[in-house]
Design an enzyme around this catalytic site. Structure first.
Site, PDB file in Angstrom:
ATOM      1  CE1 TYR A   1      -3.339  -2.816   0.990  1.00 13.92           C
ATOM      2  CE2 TYR A   1      -4.574  -0.786   1.194  1.00 13.92           C
ATOM      3  CZ  TYR A   1      -4.543  -2.149   1.068  1.00 13.92           C
ATOM      4  OH  TYR A   1      -5.710  -2.847   1.013  1.00 13.92           O
ATOM      5  CE  LYS A  61       2.106 -17.598  -2.544  1.00  9.78           C
ATOM      6  NZ  LYS A  61       1.260 -18.807  -2.678  1.00  9.78           N
ATOM      7  CG  ASP A 102      -8.142  -4.774   2.010  1.00  8.34           C
ATOM      8  OD1 ASP A 102      -9.070  -4.307   2.678  1.00  8.34           O
ATOM      9  OD2 ASP A 102      -8.108  -4.752   0.764  1.00  8.34           O
TER      10      ASP A 102
HETATM   11  C1  IPM Z   1     -10.308  -1.159   4.166  1.00  7.94           C
HETATM   12  C2  IPM Z   1     -10.385  -0.601   2.762  1.00  7.94           C
HETATM   13  C3  IPM Z   1      -9.179   0.263   2.491  1.00  7.94           C
HETATM   14  C4  IPM Z   1      -7.952  -0.628   2.527  1.00  7.94           C
HETATM   15  C5  IPM Z   1      -9.205   1.066   1.179  1.00  7.94           C
HETATM   16  C6  IPM Z   1     -10.435   1.892   1.057  1.00  7.94           C
HETATM   17  C7  IPM Z   1      -7.985   1.943   1.054  1.00  7.94           C
HETATM   18  O1  IPM Z   1     -10.543  -1.618   1.841  1.00  7.94           O
HETATM   19  O2  IPM Z   1     -10.217  -0.368   5.124  1.00  7.94           O
HETATM   20  O3  IPM Z   1     -10.374  -2.369   4.350  1.00  7.94           O
HETATM   21  O4  IPM Z   1      -7.661  -1.320   1.545  1.00  7.94           O
HETATM   22  O5  IPM Z   1      -7.284  -0.630   3.564  1.00  7.94           O
HETATM   23 MN    MN Z   2     -10.905  -3.543   2.765  1.00  6.71          MN
END
Ligand code: IPM
Ligand code: MN
Ligand code: NAD
Length: 361
Positions: free
Chosen positions: A144, A194, A250
């Protein structure tokens, strides 16, 4: 918490889609619970996401970040939606900057099946039995936040790059949160990676193993993310605390959301650094149901319980909110995502009526 009469200073980032709907519901519950303890709720509403982009051109204006950093806690609804699909900056970028700016590296996502919702899970009751997990999702590192990123070139020769990076310190501090949490639960940590492919996962596994040696009373197992995704559906009751990197966390927590009947019931809390904690339901802005008044408010309301427990440090208030949620579910007062015909507002009012002080209000 400040002043003679106690007050909770909350930065409120309602965001987009159903964000404002579930945030309104959650704050109504929070205010009622705090009232019963003589604590004032001082709200500072700020812009984030698509709403902030439209108003200022920035998905996290400086005023929002500085308000968040100086609050006692931050509550966020959800960001994003199809309206901003082709915007040069995405609403979601504001959320990532917020998490990073608050130093919220540990995202706690408890997953429990509320009694009465078993029949809404795609899993058979005997498979679901005993499912009670706490995901610790690393939140401010990994792919990210890798650099450089972006798409370049012209069709048919466009190319794009994302990079994933983890430092030992980033893995260690997330792992420590997981092991400490496990001591308060069933003393078991499953670390998901992984490591058969990714260098970041090999480091992840080494560091988690080393941290585990400092917690000899907690058992540790490592699991590859693909087979964990399978095992989560086959034997969800086999897990206690699950610690994993940002992207895997996520994906796996949305999968876990299905187990509980609806993504709309999952809460989360993020923190660990010097900044205030960030509270947000796991679900997104749900553009398909936004504006209809039917969003499930229970994830946001369960998030209020986490805020009362972790920031306000009033376990009895947190427990009262959770008991009220449990009662509403047991009575079958459910929004359409759980097969019911209640509205966001009617479910919220039902929760409030079941709070000790709400009944009198
Ligand atoms: C979450 C969301 C976020 C993430 C997005 C909106 C950036 O999917 O909070 O789970 O991927 O962390
Ligand atoms: Mn999410
Ligand atoms: P989503 O979580 O918004 O919705 C997925 C499905 O779950 C939809 O069918 C939706 O109707 C349902 N759902 C979600 N929350 C619900 C609730 N409270 N009550 C009833 N049903 C609910 O995921 P998506 O559709 O993939 O994403 C939509 C937008 O939200 C995207 O822009 C995404 O980036 C964003 N998003 C934001 C956050 C956040 O702000 N924390 C989290 C996830 C997704």
């Amino acid at each position: 918490m400040t002043g003679d009469r106690q007050a909770l200073r909350l930065t409120v980032l309602a965001g987009d889609g159903i964000g404002p709907e579930v945030t309104g519901a959650a704050l109504h519950v929070l205010e009622t619970a705090l009232q019963s303890a003589g604590i004032d709720l001082v709200r500072s509403p700020q812009l984030i996401g698509g709403a902030a982009l439209d108003a200022t051109g920035d998905p996290l204006p400086e005023a929002s970040l500085s308000a968040a950093c100086s609050a006692d806690a931050v509550f966020l609804g959800a960001v994003g939606g199809p309206a901003w699909n082709s915007a040069p900056v995405r609403p979601e970028a504001g959320l990532l900057r917020l998490r990073s700016g608050l130093g919220a590296f540990a995202n706690l996502r408890p997953v429990r099946v509320w009694p009465g919702l078993e029949k809404h899970s795609p899993l058979r009751p005997e498979v679901l039995r005993g499912a009670d997990l706490l995901f610790i999702r690393e939140l401010t590192g990994g792919i990210y936040f890798g650099r450089p990123k972006g798409v370049a070139g012209e069709a048919p020769n466009r190319h794009s790059v994302d990079t994933s990076e983890y430092s030992e310190m980033e893995v260690r501090r997330a792992a420590e949160v997981a092991f400490r949490a496990a001591r308060q639960r069933r003393s078991k940590v499953t670390s998901v990676d992984k490591a058969n492919v990714l260098a970041t996962s090999q480091l992840w596994r080494q560091v988690v193993t080393e941290v585990g040696q400092e917690f000899p009373d907690v058992s540790l197992e490592h699991c590859l993310v693909d087979s964990f995704a399978l095992r989560l559906l086959q034997q969800p009751g086999a897990f206690d605390v699950v610690v994993t990197e940002n992207l895997f966390g996520d994906i796996l927590t949305d999968e876990a959301g299905a187990l509980t009947g609806s993504l709309g019931v999952l809460p989360s809390a993020s923190g660990g650094g010097d900044g205030p904690w960030l509270y947000e339901p796991v679900h997104g802005s749900a553009p398909d149901i936004a504006g209809k008044g039917i969003a499930n408010p229970l994830g946001a309301i369960a998030t209020v319980a986490l805020l009362l427990r972790l920031t306000v440090k009033r376990e009895e208030l947190a427990a009262a909110v959770e008991e009220a949620v449990a009662a509403v579910i047991a009575e079958g007062l459910l929004t359409p995502d759980l097969g019911g015909s209640e509205s966001t507002e009617s479910v919220t009012e039902a929760v409030i009526r079941r709070l000790p002080v709400g009944a009198a209000a």
